[in-house]
Write a protein that holds these residues in place. Sequence first.
Motif, PDB file in Angstrom:
ATOM      1  N   PHE A  43       0.829  -1.198   0.000  1.00  9.89           N
ATOM      2  CA  PHE A  43       0.000   0.000   0.000  1.00  9.89           C
ATOM      3  C   PHE A  43       0.870   1.256   0.000  1.00  9.89           C
ATOM      4  O   PHE A  43       0.600   2.208  -0.723  1.00  9.89           O
ATOM      5  CB  PHE A  43      -0.943  -0.008   1.202  1.00  9.89           C
ATOM      6  N   ALA A  44       1.932   1.240   0.792  1.00 12.10           N
ATOM      7  CA  ALA A  44       2.836   2.397   0.851  1.00 12.10           C
ATOM      8  C   ALA A  44       3.493   2.636  -0.508  1.00 12.10           C
ATOM      9  O   ALA A  44       3.606   3.785  -0.956  1.00 12.10           O
ATOM     10  CB  ALA A  44       3.894   2.189   1.930  1.00 12.10           C
ATOM     11  N   VAL A  45       3.919   1.566  -1.177  1.00 15.01           N
ATOM     12  CA  VAL A  45       4.529   1.694  -2.504  1.00 15.01           C
ATOM     13  C   VAL A  45       3.513   2.269  -3.493  1.00 15.01           C
ATOM     14  O   VAL A  45       3.813   3.203  -4.253  1.00 15.01           O
ATOM     15  CB  VAL A  45       5.068   0.332  -3.005  1.00 15.01           C
ATOM     16  N   MET A  46       2.301   1.726  -3.476  1.00 16.08           N
ATOM     17  CA  MET A  46       1.261   2.203  -4.387  1.00 16.08           C
ATOM     18  C   MET A  46       0.927   3.669  -4.118  1.00 16.08           C
ATOM     19  O   MET A  46       0.749   4.458  -5.060  1.00 16.08           O
ATOM     20  CB  MET A  46       0.001   1.332  -4.245  1.00 16.08           C
ATOM     21  N   LEU A  47       0.859   4.034  -2.861  1.00 17.77           N
ATOM     22  CA  LEU A  47       0.546   5.408  -2.496  1.00 17.77           C
ATOM     23  C   LEU A  47       1.653   6.361  -2.948  1.00 17.77           C
ATOM     24  O   LEU A  47       1.375   7.428  -3.522  1.00 17.77           O
ATOM     25  CB  LEU A  47       0.352   5.504  -0.985  1.00 17.77           C
ATOM     26  N   ASN A  48       2.906   5.974  -2.740  1.00 22.56           N
ATOM     27  CA  ASN A  48       4.026   6.810  -3.180  1.00 22.56           C
ATOM     28  C   ASN A  48       4.051   6.948  -4.690  1.00 22.56           C
ATOM     29  O   ASN A  48       4.340   8.032  -5.217  1.00 22.56           O
ATOM     30  CB  ASN A  48       5.352   6.251  -2.656  1.00 22.56           C
ATOM     31  N   GLU A  49       3.758   5.865  -5.402  1.00 25.18           N
ATOM     32  CA  GLU A  49       3.698   5.940  -6.864  1.00 25.18           C
ATOM     33  C   GLU A  49       2.582   6.892  -7.298  1.00 25.18           C
ATOM     34  O   GLU A  49       2.753   7.668  -8.241  1.00 25.18           O
ATOM     35  CB  GLU A  49       3.480   4.553  -7.466  1.00 25.18           C
ATOM     36  N   ALA A  50       1.454   6.837  -6.612  1.00 23.60           N
ATOM     37  CA  ALA A  50       0.340   7.728  -6.943  1.00 23.60           C
ATOM     38  C   ALA A  50       0.722   9.182  -6.681  1.00 23.60           C
ATOM     39  O   ALA A  50       0.416  10.070  -7.486  1.00 23.60           O
ATOM     40  CB  ALA A  50      -0.908   7.347  -6.146  1.00 23.60           C
ATOM     41  N   TYR A  51       1.387   9.447  -5.554  1.00 22.77           N
ATOM     42  CA  TYR A  51       1.838  10.813  -5.262  1.00 22.77           C
ATOM     43  C   TYR A  51       2.824  11.306  -6.313  1.00 22.77           C
ATOM     44  O   TYR A  51       2.763  12.460  -6.743  1.00 22.77           O
ATOM     45  CB  TYR A  51       2.480  10.899  -3.875  1.00 22.77           C
TER      46      TYR A  51
END
Length: 77
Positions: A43-51
Amino acid sequence: MENKILLSPKQILNKSFQVDLKGYSMEEVDHYFDTIIADYENFAVMLNEAYDEIERLEKENKTLLDKIKVLEEENMI
């Protein structure tokens, strides 16, 4: 590593562990928490990619808006 959330909040809430003679199976609990940790890492990786994508798109949008402004000014002259 595949970026996929494996557990829903409902699955976490409804999780039950088998009880052995000394309590819960430590191996089962450890495995379950490893899965939760993996989910949160993904989730953290996906969130950082989205940011990162949001930041890139905002920069691109600003660049395009600046170009439009310049073209409109040139068109007025």
